[in-house]
Design an enzyme around this catalytic site. Structure first.
Site, PDB file in Angstrom:
ATOM      1  N   TYR A  51      26.932 -14.849  12.700  1.00 37.09           N
ATOM      2  CA  TYR A  51      26.579 -13.581  12.185  1.00 37.09           C
ATOM      3  C   TYR A  51      25.231 -13.895  13.360  1.00 37.09           C
ATOM      4  O   TYR A  51      24.124 -13.810  13.498  1.00 37.09           O
ATOM      5  CB  TYR A  51      25.829 -13.654  11.491  1.00 37.09           C
ATOM      6  CG  TYR A  51      25.962 -13.457  10.293  1.00 37.09           C
ATOM      7  CD1 TYR A  51      26.001 -11.504   9.988  1.00 37.09           C
ATOM      8  CD2 TYR A  51      26.793 -13.045   9.161  1.00 37.09           C
ATOM      9  CE1 TYR A  51      26.667 -10.918   9.139  1.00 37.09           C
ATOM     10  CE2 TYR A  51      26.588 -12.678   7.650  1.00 37.09           C
ATOM     11  CZ  TYR A  51      27.020 -11.559   8.352  1.00 37.09           C
ATOM     12  OH  TYR A  51      27.609 -11.089   6.883  1.00 37.09           O
ATOM     13  N   ASN A 114      24.596  -8.734  -0.732  1.00 34.86           N
ATOM     14  CA  ASN A 114      24.959  -7.704  -1.131  1.00 34.86           C
ATOM     15  C   ASN A 114      26.666  -7.865  -1.229  1.00 34.86           C
ATOM     16  O   ASN A 114      27.311  -6.739  -0.345  1.00 34.86           O
ATOM     17  CB  ASN A 114      24.658  -7.313   0.503  1.00 34.86           C
ATOM     18  CG  ASN A 114      24.240  -6.905   1.535  1.00 34.86           C
ATOM     19  OD1 ASN A 114      25.364  -8.000   1.585  1.00 34.86           O
ATOM     20  ND2 ASN A 114      24.303  -6.316   2.629  1.00 34.86           N
ATOM     21  N   HIS A 117      30.796  -7.492   3.542  1.00 34.11           N
ATOM     22  CA  HIS A 117      30.638  -7.285   4.960  1.00 34.11           C
ATOM     23  C   HIS A 117      31.896  -6.843   5.643  1.00 34.11           C
ATOM     24  O   HIS A 117      32.514  -6.793   5.058  1.00 34.11           O
ATOM     25  CB  HIS A 117      30.507  -8.969   5.780  1.00 34.11           C
ATOM     26  CG  HIS A 117      30.577  -8.697   7.228  1.00 34.11           C
ATOM     27  ND1 HIS A 117      29.937  -7.995   7.860  1.00 34.11           N
ATOM     28  CD2 HIS A 117      31.945  -8.369   7.877  1.00 34.11           C
ATOM     29  CE1 HIS A 117      30.614  -7.903   9.524  1.00 34.11           C
ATOM     30  NE2 HIS A 117      31.912  -7.972   9.216  1.00 34.11           N
ATOM     31  N   GLU A 128      36.276 -10.402  14.899  1.00 37.24           N
ATOM     32  CA  GLU A 128      36.141 -11.409  14.036  1.00 37.24           C
ATOM     33  C   GLU A 128      37.448 -11.402  13.046  1.00 37.24           C
ATOM     34  O   GLU A 128      37.689 -12.449  12.553  1.00 37.24           O
ATOM     35  CB  GLU A 128      35.447  -9.978  12.946  1.00 37.24           C
ATOM     36  CG  GLU A 128      33.697 -10.148  13.510  1.00 37.24           C
ATOM     37  CD  GLU A 128      33.189  -8.990  12.645  1.00 37.24           C
ATOM     38  OE1 GLU A 128      31.568  -8.587  12.430  1.00 37.24           O
ATOM     39  OE2 GLU A 128      33.612  -8.351  11.728  1.00 37.24           O
TER      40      GLU A 128
END
Ligand code: RTP
Ligand code: MG
Length: 140
Positions: A51, A114, A117, A128
């Site tokens: 992040y 949440n 991702h 990623e």
């Protein structure tokens, strides 16, 4: 649009509540194939690097603490227009703004916690995926 790959994380709030299977069912119902998947407990360094784009945001410390608070499930998803297709089924970052039927509408607890991702562009998806998986682990 050609077949594409995207990177996904089932986040700590979801693994903690035993929602991995329920989230995978939504992923598969959206036409995405899970071509790699593993459960890991991220280190602080991994979460900070992953992040890193948000390192100057006020929520960065909280986000890193959250991401290392419980195991996560990292995944590679493949399908037609996979990056957008997955973001569509994830729903808006803040579950209060997420559409009916999306993962975040159904499962997310807050804007921070949440549940999932998903990569936001082809370049970040490639980075990623390479950060968490070797080529041999991707079985398309
Ligand atoms: P993600 O990167 O996790 O797929 O989520 P996203 O694109 O929808 O949202 P992004 O803006 O990239 O934010 C990354 C993650 O940081 C946490 N966040 N917390 N407290 C807050 O205001 C806040 N804002 C963002 C969320 O976990 C978000 O998914
Ligand atoms: Mg993002």
């Amino acid at each position: 649009m050609a077949i594409q790959r995207t990177f996904s994380i089932i986040k700590p709030d979801a693994t903690k509540r035993n929602l991995t299977g329920a989230i995978n069912a939504k992923i598969e119902a959206a036409g995405l194939r899970i071509i790699a998947q593993k459960r890991i407990h991220m280190t602080q360094k991994q979460a900070e690097t992953f992040y890193g784009v948000h390192k100057d945001r006020p929520f960065f410390g909280e986000l890193v603490e959250f991401m290392i608070s419980e195991p996560v499930v990292v995944q590679v998803l493949e399908g037609e227009n996979a990056i957008k297709a997955y973001r569509d089924v994830m729903g808006a970052t803040n579950p209060a703004d997420a559409d009916e039927g999306t993962i975040r509408k159904e499962f997310a607890q807050s804007v921070g916690e949440n549940s999932v991702h998903g990569s936001d562009a082809p370049e970040t998806a490639a980075e990623e995926i390479a950060y968490f998986f070797s080529g041999l682990e991707l079985v398309g």
